[in-house]
Design a protein around this motif. Structure first.
Motif, PDB file in Angstrom:
ATOM      1  N   ASP A 160      -0.327  -5.787   3.271  1.00 24.75           N
ATOM      2  CA  ASP A 160      -1.602  -5.269   2.788  1.00 24.75           C
ATOM      3  C   ASP A 160      -2.775  -5.881   3.536  1.00 24.75           C
ATOM      4  OD1 ASP A 160      -1.567  -7.809   1.673  1.00 24.75           O
ATOM      5  OD2 ASP A 160      -2.022  -7.153  -0.372  1.00 24.75           O
ATOM      6  N   ASP A 205      -4.727  -1.934   3.007  1.00 28.66           N
ATOM      7  CA  ASP A 205      -3.578  -1.458   3.767  1.00 28.66           C
ATOM      8  C   ASP A 205      -3.649  -1.994   5.187  1.00 28.66           C
ATOM      9  OD1 ASP A 205      -1.650   0.009   5.221  1.00 28.66           O
ATOM     10  OD2 ASP A 205      -1.811   1.708   3.850  1.00 28.66           O
ATOM     11  N   LEU A 242      -0.264   7.981   6.891  1.00 27.41           N
ATOM     12  CA  LEU A 242      -1.085   7.135   7.751  1.00 27.41           C
ATOM     13  C   LEU A 242      -1.431   7.835   9.054  1.00 27.41           C
ATOM     14  CD1 LEU A 242       0.537   3.605   7.307  1.00 27.41           C
ATOM     15  CD2 LEU A 242      -1.492   4.526   6.189  1.00 27.41           C
ATOM     16  N   TYR A 250       5.057   7.939   3.596  1.00 29.52           N
ATOM     17  CA  TYR A 250       3.979   6.968   3.813  1.00 29.52           C
ATOM     18  C   TYR A 250       3.522   7.001   5.273  1.00 29.52           C
ATOM     19  CZ  TYR A 250       1.790   2.337   4.332  1.00 29.52           C
ATOM     20  OH  TYR A 250       0.939   1.294   4.621  1.00 29.52           O
ATOM     21  N   PRO A 303       0.810  -1.229   0.000  1.00 29.59           N
ATOM     22  CA  PRO A 303       0.000   0.000   0.000  1.00 29.59           C
ATOM     23  C   PRO A 303       0.839   1.272   0.000  1.00 29.59           C
ATOM     24  CG  PRO A 303      -0.140  -1.139   2.112  1.00 29.59           C
ATOM     25  CD  PRO A 303       0.493  -2.080   1.161  1.00 29.59           C
ATOM     26  N   HIS A 360       0.618  -8.847  10.351  1.00 31.13           N
ATOM     27  CA  HIS A 360       0.667  -8.481   8.944  1.00 31.13           C
ATOM     28  C   HIS A 360       1.205  -9.657   8.130  1.00 31.13           C
ATOM     29  CE1 HIS A 360      -0.404  -4.480  10.055  1.00 31.13           C
ATOM     30  NE2 HIS A 360       0.677  -4.314  10.789  1.00 31.13           N
ATOM     31  N   ALA A 406      -7.062   5.460   1.229  1.00 31.11           N
ATOM     32  CA  ALA A 406      -6.168   4.552   0.498  1.00 31.11           C
ATOM     33  C   ALA A 406      -6.853   4.039  -0.752  1.00 31.11           C
ATOM     34  CB  ALA A 406      -5.757   3.378   1.389  1.00 31.11           C
ATOM     35  N   HIS A 461      -7.790  -8.245   4.368  1.00 26.84           N
ATOM     36  CA  HIS A 461      -7.638  -7.119   3.448  1.00 26.84           C
ATOM     37  C   HIS A 461      -8.795  -6.146   3.673  1.00 26.84           C
ATOM     38  CE1 HIS A 461      -5.253  -9.975   0.819  1.00 26.84           C
ATOM     39  NE2 HIS A 461      -4.500  -8.893   0.806  1.00 26.84           N
ATOM     40  N   HIS A 477       0.277   4.296  -2.562  1.00 28.33           N
ATOM     41  CA  HIS A 477       0.158   5.683  -2.105  1.00 28.33           C
ATOM     42  C   HIS A 477       1.177   6.580  -2.790  1.00 28.33           C
ATOM     43  CE1 HIS A 477      -0.086   9.215   0.416  1.00 28.33           C
ATOM     44  NE2 HIS A 477       1.200   9.101   0.688  1.00 28.33           N
TER      45      HIS A 477
END
Length: 453
Positions: free
Chosen positions: A253, A349, A172, A168, A82, A248, A345, A338, A86
């Motif tokens: 993602d 992410d 966020l 990034y 992601p 994660h 986004a 997901h 971005h």
């Protein structure tokens, strides 16, 4: 030539199915299809990867393909998928390329493409890229020699982006207004792309952070850790008396969660928590959330009770995205973790999902288990049935009769779904029922009918 793109880009065993020659070909073809063709500027491409050792080799091939097509390459290094999406938008690039096989084991790798604005490619654009990759007598796919090959000053150059991580991360943090102060979280980075981003991100958001699976060496990605191996995270959450754990996958993602008692909260639970948060704040567009056919019936019941509609799509985050964009909605996701927050986004992410989940905990003062309790999941059984012909199964009268009988037996208290695999000679039989015993019995009864075709 067989279908090159799967449900999430081009994927295969690195240096066997996914060779440097193929990576170069796909990159060159993508530049031709996705680059701005008005001739007013040099095409620009963002290129990132996960920590797999093969990513170094494939990155070099992709950059060669792009620069040979005259594109300027902005190399961002090891970053979550992601983040590449971005940055493709933020840096006003014509396309983005991410080298990752997501949650797959280390020997695999993949090529994920993004168009201008950081969007995944629709089928028609993927087909156009695929047509730009030709099959030669030696059975290797490589870009054909059709079209102009830049020379001299027109050959593309490569520029590193040293502030890619901070760009990034700041993006966020701006999406989450609530401080996470007072929360203790264990994050499992799967020895993947999140390793040098997620722990510091969550600390800056205010949380106390413990970390596992954050020592990538090129070979250990997804190896016994991450969203497909939750055992180590469950143990660490209990050991540290943490409020929650987040897991994660290799390219970050997706996000799954673990409550303080070690119980797992899957994508359905996280999606429900986030949907209700947006609904209460008046920010859930259309009072509708997008989910796939695999979401548990308990999720649907919880949304209906809260006055939230559910739009259902085929399995795959690309289909969730298509529905969100087509219907101008704000939130969708999959049971696998997901989640797409379209306000912030353009693709799934996992880090943003974790921030939103922890933000809801901080804002309400509720535990993860309390928030997830809104979804009373029905027992769900999934059986993968090997078959000789997936099409024959879908056309079988015997299978249709068996499914109809099961649907009549379950009524509104359960459901059944038969889904042919997109890549293997398998039919996936999924059954939900009021009890585990009934779900098991019905699923295996249907599996026997499918296997007999």
């Amino acid at each position: 030539m067989g279908r090159l793109f799967g449900t999430d880009g081009v994927r295969g065993r690195a240096n066997a199915d996914l060779t440097p020659e193929l990576a170069l070909a796909v990159a060159r073809a993508a530049a031709g299809v996705l680059a701005d063709r008005d001739g007013t500027h040099r095409p620009v491409a963002v290129v990132g990867r996960d920590p797999r050792a093969s990513g170094e080799m494939l990155e070099a091939a992709v950059i060669a393909g792009l620069t040979s097509a005259g594109a300027e390459v902005l190399r961002v290094g090891v970053l979550p998928t992601p983040a590449v999406a971005h940055l493709t938008a933020a840096l006003d690039a014509d396309l983005g390329v991410m080298l990752s096989a997501s949650h797959n084991p280390m020997p695999d790798n993949g090529i994920k493409l993004f168009s201008r604005g950081g969007h995944k490619l629709p089928d028609a654009v993927e087909a156009a890229v695929e047509r730009g990759v030709s099959l030669h007598p030696d059975h290797s796919r490589r870009a054909g020699d059709v079209g102009h090959r830049p020379q001299g000053r027109d050959v593309g150059r490569v520029v590193d982006v040293p502030d890619a991580v901070s760009r990034y991360r700041d993006h966020l943090l701006s999406a989450v207004p609530d401080s996470l102060a007072g929360l203790t979280v264990v994050v499992d980075c799967a020895h993947g792309s999140a390793s040098h981003v997620a722990p510091e991100l969550y600390r800056r958001a205010g949380a106390t952070v413990h970390v596992i699976g954050a020592s990538p060496d090129g070979w250990n990605i997804n190896d016994g850790v991450g969203s497909t191996h939750l055992g180590p995270l469950q143990a660490a959450v209990v050991e540290h008396a943490a409020d929650l754990g987040v897991a994660h996958d290799g390219d970050a993602d997706r996000c799954l969660a673990v409550a303080a008692d070690g119980s797992v909260v899957d994508g359905d639970g996280i999606l429900a928590i986030c949907a209700l948060a947006l609904h209460e704040a008046g920010r859930l567009r259309g009072d509708t959330v997008v989910a796939t056919v695999m979401s548990n019936l308990g999720f649907h019941h919880a949304m209906r009770e809260a006055g939230v509609q559910v739009a259902t799509t085929a399995v795959g985050d690309r289909y969730v995205l298509e529905a969100l964009r087509a219907r101008e909605l704000s939130l969708g996701g999959e049971q696998s973790g997901h989640l797409v927050f379209l306000e912030h986004a353009t693709t799934g992410d996992g880090l943003l999902t974790a921030l939103m989940l922890m933000g809801r905990m901080a804002a309400t003062g509720s535990s993860l288990a309390e928030l997830a309790g809104v979804v009373r999941k029905l027992p769900q059984v999934l059986v993968n049935v090997p078959v000789t012909d997936r099409i024959a199964v879908s056309e079988s009268d015997d299978v249709a009769r068996a499914v109809n009988a099961v649907e009549e037996e379950l009524g509104t208290a359960g459901r059944v779904l038969l889904r042919p695999s997109g890549t293997e000679q398998l039919v996936r039989v999924m059954v939900e029922a009021p009890t585990q015993e009934q779900a098991d019995a019905v699923a295996h009864r249907l599996a026997e009918v499918v296997a007999a075709v």
